[in-house]
Design an enzyme around this catalytic site. Structure first.
Site, short mmCIF file in Angstrom:
data_model
loop_
_atom_site.label_atom_id
_atom_site.label_comp_id
_atom_site.label_asym_id
_atom_site.label_seq_id
_atom_site.Cartn_x
_atom_site.Cartn_y
_atom_site.Cartn_z
N CYS A 120 0.00 19.92 38.95
CA CYS A 120 -1.27 20.20 38.53
C CYS A 120 -1.61 19.79 37.11
O CYS A 120 -0.42 19.65 36.16
CB CYS A 120 -1.82 21.60 38.53
N CYS A 166 -0.04 21.82 44.38
CA CYS A 166 0.90 21.66 43.35
C CYS A 166 2.28 22.28 43.80
O CYS A 166 2.15 23.16 44.58
CB CYS A 166 0.60 22.35 42.19
N HIS A 199 1.59 21.72 34.87
CA HIS A 199 2.87 21.57 35.37
C HIS A 199 3.24 20.07 35.30
O HIS A 199 4.43 19.60 35.32
CB HIS A 199 2.83 22.06 36.80
N HIS A 208 -18.97 12.80 20.26
CA HIS A 208 -20.44 12.62 19.76
C HIS A 208 -20.52 13.35 18.56
O HIS A 208 -20.10 14.41 18.52
CB HIS A 208 -21.29 12.85 20.73
N CYS A 246 2.60 25.81 41.89
CA CYS A 246 1.79 26.79 41.82
C CYS A 246 0.89 26.76 42.88
O CYS A 246 0.99 25.67 43.87
CB CYS A 246 1.10 26.96 40.57
N CYS A 249 -22.33 6.98 16.11
CA CYS A 249 -23.00 8.40 15.53
C CYS A 249 -22.21 8.89 14.22
O CYS A 249 -22.69 9.70 13.72
CB CYS A 249 -23.09 9.29 16.66
#
Length: 755
Positions: free
Chosen positions: A204, A184, A217, A715, A187, A321
């Protein structure tokens, strides 16, 4: 004596050759869950093309006089014992790469049957009249009206092509991305990295609720630059379609048809790259093994399978569901059991039904009620030996269950989202169901089971003049905010936050069983509902000006069944939808007697009514006159809200996105009324005669829990207290619950304790 062939020829006027527009049923009885696989097979009426089980086809003959039927029977083929189980690679059921549902194969046989004596003739046969042969051939070739729906992934289906892909501008800044060794730019993160396809920045991903993931980021870079697309490094291989491309403005994983071109801009040769990271969908799939997923589904527990009346599972039709969990709870309530089972026989329902009973809600609710409660379909799943003989085995944790296809089709007929294969919000479905049930029983309040959930909320407004106003509305749910500041484990939370911060600095992830979540008592949520609240810009008819009023809320009636909705889905900074990761400590018995409204009190003076209509009317006209900004609509849609709901909220909030979002979360019932011409239950007159009322003491009888990051994915599972024990209903699986997750519910169902 008349021969079978002569008998058939005498009834040819009762045989029709189906046309392409005809609805043909050949997989399921229209008033039961019998199918060609049932012991008696299925009988298709060759005039109406409706299908009936053997026990019910006689009723159709009595009602219509139609005597000629195509009899379809299916016999299970033997399954090799060494059939391998495939590891799922897609978050889906019943599709290639998804969970293997081990669907057996069947062989099908046909005959022509003439009622009332069930005279049978073989099919195929050249001796049959041509009209019969043509009719049957057309039926067998046609796609059945109740055909098995394609089961979709829990991530809401196939990725869409991004609206930003074809016109993406890429900066010629000389950035060349190496094939490995990424980090990154802001970082030290070396995993969960995203390459922005506009400027080549490697950043990141988002931080998860448990402290894992990235440091936000990549999304912060989007907010600063509005560069829309990023691809996850480590998911790029020769199979570019499998790469994980994310669109920030569309807030979803998308397809980039020009991804090869966009990658080559930064010197990336995708053909030689290896997969080292999970995609977003795969990471969601990985939740199968995490603590919450396992706890809600009671995975790893020795769950005793249950069979018999009231213990029938519902087959997942593909992201259904949400519907299954709600319906299992509904058919545990006395009102639904009485209306659609105890006091309504299948034969009477069929006799009163229209010509096509598949299109009538009360008939299909009766069918569903008898299917769930009779025990007829709650049998251990059958196994077939190598000879082809079927046998039931009680050692199996599965039952075949019943597919609520016809019920889903009719209850969702006016709701395009529920008709779709996408996952839906169980709360929205619950409200939509009760609205449809109320309409189906219009004019017969004594039969309407939805009334057992309805109650009156009274809001009291007091302006600085000291004068008050009382407003009433009816509702089916008590929607509760979760006051995190009322958590009872603050010390443990502080310790955990310190540990999480230290591990983030070391780029370490926290194990799921080490996560500490806030624990908030249900009593605190109920107290928060009743607590005084400031209402800004309130027009006081006593002061003839806008001011700040104090609002409190209470109930004037207590329903037979009290449903509590926990508002776990909120908007965090940056308008990112977020699910609160919190436990709610819910007791088995609650008493809300203190929440009963006292009404107008002695000494209280009502706000003047002489001119109260004018300001409200003006505000209403102003709301209608609001020109909704399409970008604001798209923003709310990207949060997961329906377009109609987004427009309604923006109009009610003067076009302000922040206020519109607050309005939506303050009116969860509004989305259930988007498909109707009348206002939602909360906007109805409070004067609803004959609503149930009684004690404020309730006992917990069921809960619906949600697993996943939003109501549009994941779910739902139901846990219900039946016959002195907790039972888990997880689609077609039904078993004795070992550790019901009572602190993880999304919807809680309480039944009144009658003294």
């Amino acid at each position: 004596m008349t021969s079978p062939m002569e008998l058939l020829r005498s009834h040819l006027s009762k045989v029709r050759i189906p046309e392409p527009t005809n609805r043909i049923y050949k997989q399921e009885c229209c008033i039961s869950f019998d199918s060609p696989r049932s012991e008696g097979g299925l009988f298709v009426d060759l005039f109406t093309f409706l299908a009936f089980g053997k026990e019910y086809v006689g009723w159709n003959y009595e009602k219509t006089g139609n005597p000629v039927y195509l009899h379809i029977q299916q016999r299970r083929k033997p399954v090799p014992e060494d059939r391998p189980l495939k590891k799922p690679t897609l978050l889906a059921i019943g599709v290639e790469g998804g969970f293997d549902n081990q669907e057996p194969e069947y062989e099908e046989t046909y005959s022509i049957v003439i009622l009332p004596d069930f005279v049978s003739l073989p099919f195929p046969s050249v001796e049959l009249p041509e009209k019969v042969r043509l009719a049957v051939d057309a039926i067998l070739l046609a796609e059945g009206a109740e055909r098995r729906e394609q089961l979709a992934s829990w991530t809401a289906g196939k990725k869409k092509v991004s609206a930003y892909a074809m016109t993406l501008q890429q900066i010629d800044n000389g950035v060349i991305v190496p094939p490995s060794g990424w980090k990154c730019s802001k970082c030290n993160k070396t995993d969960n990295l995203w390459l922005n396809l506009t400027d080549g920045m490697i950043l990141c991903g988002r931080r998860n609720w448990d402290g894992s993931g990235g440091n936000d980021h990549a999304i912060e870079h989007y907010k600063e630059t509005n560069y829309p697309l990023a691809v996850k490094l480590g998911t790029i291989t020769a199979d570019l379609e499998a790469a994980d491309v994310f669109s920030y403005p569309e807030d979803d994983s998308v397809e980039d048809p020009l991804l090869a071109q966009h990658l080559s801009h930064f010197g990336i040769d995708f053909s030689s790259m290896q997969k080292t990271e999970m995609t977003t969908a795969e990471r969601e799939l990985d939740q199968n093994t995490n603590f919450d997923w396992n706890r809600i589904q009671e995975s790893g527990q020795e769950v005793e399978p249950l069979f018999g009346p009231g213990y029938t599972g519902l087959i997942n039709l593909g992201n259904s569901c949400y519907m299954a969990s709600v319906m299992q709870v509904m058919f545990t309530t006395h009102s639904f059991i009485s209306r659609y089972y105890e006091k309504q026989s299948l034969k009477a329902a069929f006799a009163m039904a229209p010509a096509d009973p598949t299109l009538e809600l009360n008939t299909q609710l009766t069918k569903l009620g008898h299917g769930l409660l009779s025990g007829r379909y709650s049998q251990p799943a059958k196994e077939t030996d190598e000879v082809g003989n079927s046998k039931a085995t009680i050692s199996s944790t599965n039952q075949e269950g019943i597919p609520p296809r016809m019920f889903k089709a009719v209850v969702a007929a006016n709701h395009p989202e529920f008709l779709s294969m996408r996952q839906q919000d169980a709360l929205e479905f619950f409200l939509h169901l009760l609205d449809q049930v109320e309409r189906a029983n219009a004019g017969k309040p004594e039969l309407d089971p939805s009334r057992s959930f309805k109650f009156i909320i009274e809001e009291r407004l007091q302006c600085p003049s000291g004068k008050v106003a009382y407003n009433r509305r009816s509702d089916y749910i008590l929607s509760l905010n979760i006051p995190l500041h009322a958590a009872t484990n603050k010390e443990q939370l502080e310790t955990f936050q310190k540990m999480k911060a230290e591990m983030n600095l070391e780029s370490k992830e926290i194990a799921s069983d080490e996560i500490v979540r806030p624990r908030v008592p249900l009593e605190a949520c109920l107290a928060n509902f009743s607590a005084p609240e400031e209402v800004f810009d309130f027009y006081s008819t006593a002061l003839n000006a806008k001011t700040t009023a104090i609002k409190t809320a209470a109930l004037t009636t207590f329903p037979d069944y009290l449903v509590l909705h926990m508002r776990k889905f909120v908007m965090e900074e940056g308008w990112v939808p977020k699910k609160l990761d919190v436990y709610i400590d819910v007791p088995d018995i609650i008493d809300i007697s203190h929440m009963r409204s006292k009404g107008l009190q002695p000494g209280e003076e009502l706000l003047p009514e002489t001119d109260i209509d004018d300001p409200i009317s003006n505000d209403s006209r102003a709301s209608e006159a609001v020109v909704v900004d399409e970008a604001s609509v798209e923003t709310l849609i990207s949060f997961g809200f329906q377009e109609d709901l987004a427009r309604k909220a923006l109009k009610a909030s003067g076009g302000n996105i922040e206020k519109a979002t607050d309005w939506i979360f303050s009116h969860p019932e509004a989305s259930s009324s988007m498909d109707t011409d009348t206002a939602s239950s909360t906007a109805q007159s409070a004067d609803v005669p004959g609503l149930p009322d009684g004690s404020g003491r309730y006992k917990l009888m069921g809960l619906v829990s949600h697993i996943g990051t939003s109501t549009q994915c994941g779910h739902y599972v139901a846990h219900i207290y039946k016959d002195g024990r907790w039972v888990i209903f997880n689609d077609s699986k039904v078993g004795a619950s070992v550790k019901p997750p009572k602190d993880m519910g999304y919807l809680y169902f309480f039944e009144r304790i009658n003294s």
